[in-house]
Write an enzyme that holds these catalytic residues in place. Sequence first.
Site, PDB file in Angstrom:
ATOM      1  N   ARG A 246      43.458  43.887  42.850  1.00 37.24           N
ATOM      2  CA  ARG A 246      42.673  44.384  41.847  1.00 37.24           C
ATOM      3  C   ARG A 246      43.146  43.702  40.557  1.00 37.24           C
ATOM      4  NH1 ARG A 246      43.568  49.164  44.978  1.00 37.24           N
ATOM      5  NH2 ARG A 246      41.654  49.734  45.918  1.00 37.24           N
ATOM      6  N   LYS A 273      45.648  51.695  41.766  1.00 37.48           N
ATOM      7  CA  LYS A 273      44.405  52.685  41.512  1.00 37.48           C
ATOM      8  C   LYS A 273      44.533  53.666  42.631  1.00 37.48           C
ATOM      9  CE  LYS A 273      39.463  52.909  42.100  1.00 37.48           C
ATOM     10  NZ  LYS A 273      38.143  52.388  42.499  1.00 37.48           N
ATOM     11  N   HIS A 349      37.020  41.097  40.165  1.00 46.84           N
ATOM     12  CA  HIS A 349      37.207  42.089  41.210  1.00 46.84           C
ATOM     13  C   HIS A 349      36.577  41.684  42.490  1.00 46.84           C
ATOM     14  CE1 HIS A 349      37.385  45.938  43.476  1.00 46.84           C
ATOM     15  NE2 HIS A 349      38.023  46.319  42.622  1.00 46.84           N
ATOM     16  N   ARG A 352      38.149  39.994  45.914  1.00 40.86           N
ATOM     17  CA  ARG A 352      38.451  41.060  46.952  1.00 40.86           C
ATOM     18  C   ARG A 352      37.370  41.003  48.059  1.00 40.86           C
ATOM     19  NH1 ARG A 352      42.323  44.791  45.814  1.00 40.86           N
ATOM     20  NH2 ARG A 352      41.262  46.605  46.911  1.00 40.86           N
ATOM     21  N   HIS A 376      43.789  49.675  50.698  1.00 42.32           N
ATOM     22  CA  HIS A 376      42.589  50.673  50.865  1.00 42.32           C
ATOM     23  C   HIS A 376      43.466  51.799  51.974  1.00 42.32           C
ATOM     24  CE1 HIS A 376      38.934  47.818  50.056  1.00 42.32           C
ATOM     25  NE2 HIS A 376      39.514  48.480  48.863  1.00 42.32           N
ATOM     26  N   TYR A 386      49.045  60.246  58.501  1.00 39.15           N
ATOM     27  CA  TYR A 386      49.926  59.847  59.517  1.00 39.15           C
ATOM     28  C   TYR A 386      50.254  58.174  59.717  1.00 39.15           C
ATOM     29  CZ  TYR A 386      49.691  64.812  60.367  1.00 39.15           C
ATOM     30  OH  TYR A 386      49.935  66.007  60.261  1.00 39.15           O
TER      31      TYR A 386
END
Length: 446
Positions: A246, A273, A349, A352, A376, A386
């Site tokens: 980012r 973020k 941006h 990405r 992400h 998990y």
Amino acid sequence: MGQLNDLLIKSAKPRDKEYLLADGEGLYLRIRPTSKVWVYRYREAGKEAKLSLGPYPALPLAAARKMARAEAEMRAAGVDPRLVRREEAERNRLARLNTFELTARAWIAQAHKDRQWSAGYAEKVTRHLELHIFPWIGSRAMDTVAPTELVRCLHRIKDRGHLETAQRVREAVVHVYQYAVDLGVLEPARNFVNSRTGGLPAPRSRHYAAITDPDELARLLRDIAAYRGNVITRAALRLAPMLFQRPGQLRLAHWEDIDLEGKLWRCPPEKMKMREWQKRDSRTPAHLVPLPTQALEVLRDLLPLTGPTGPVFRSMAKRTEATRYMSDNTINAALRNLGYDTKEQMTGHGFRATARTLIRELLGWDREVIERHLAHVSDEELGGSYDRATHLEQRRQMVQMWADLLDDLAAGKTVQPAQTHRFQVRRQARLKADAAGVARAEKSRH
């Protein structure tokens, strides 16, 4: 009453621990090391209760006796003085929140205090309300605002072409009204605001502009290589497509976070973020970004200028401010200077999306590996709780192959679909080698 006088009070010296001087009928003077405070003591329902009346000498002896008699009269009438004080405190609290603006500012302050919001986001919400709501209904008591007044405020924003802003402002107003209900400032029946107030159409989903065509990307890479602006900006432009993190995360990078020998950039949670409480949670891990050889070259060139400590992309506007970052609009401004429309063609941006698309299509890397490099979270149920795999070694290979591919594109080489096949062949060979190693280890144990 009458056991104390001003001479006795003035001559009372503080001790290591506080103590009480009785005046009679429940009135006491509490002597502390740094202060003298009047206290009214009584018993209610078999338990001792205490009320602080005020400090001496600001509250003189005669006034303290008068207040104590007033409290005793309330008790004689069957009223607990503590309840009276609580009711008065509640009235005062509601009086401090008796307008929309006061309630809204209290809601924002509470959200920031509870670590739900960063200071920057709280400031953004405040600014939206200051521009679009406070001038019209900010000074009004919330239960006197008519629904049509709020609708007009929202439509003023929409009619200027800022539909998304109108949606955000309405969302904030919904929360302010609910906060007022929760605090008792507004009766629930008077809360007329909801997510449909104003009849605003849903804003169109609009993604960041990004180039996903290899030929167009090749042209952009050559334009970046020919950029003749600020050398720090040029370095950021070169790293943005290579690392595809980012823009805010990139511009906040510190030399202390970069290990040139280990070819790794550790991004602390506070520069990522995520929710404010996650940033402050000591258990939140740093995001690891492996650095390809080309990125290391860029950073080593930049090291003498902005290193070895502090911001990597330091603003040169004021050279004396060693901790000042470059602007969050620097990369987009540079793209515009290169002739790219940041609304329709390319944004900082957007690198990405460029990498996410072409690494998948041209290099054939697994979606999960790319997503982890993008920081992400897993979209599986409970995946964020998990599944904590970083795929670091796979990502090291991926970013190096991606950087090499960018070099090929910039050099004018044609990228063939067979490149995906070559990757798959290399991957299968690596898997076979790993399996053979495991088999040898098993055989040696037996």
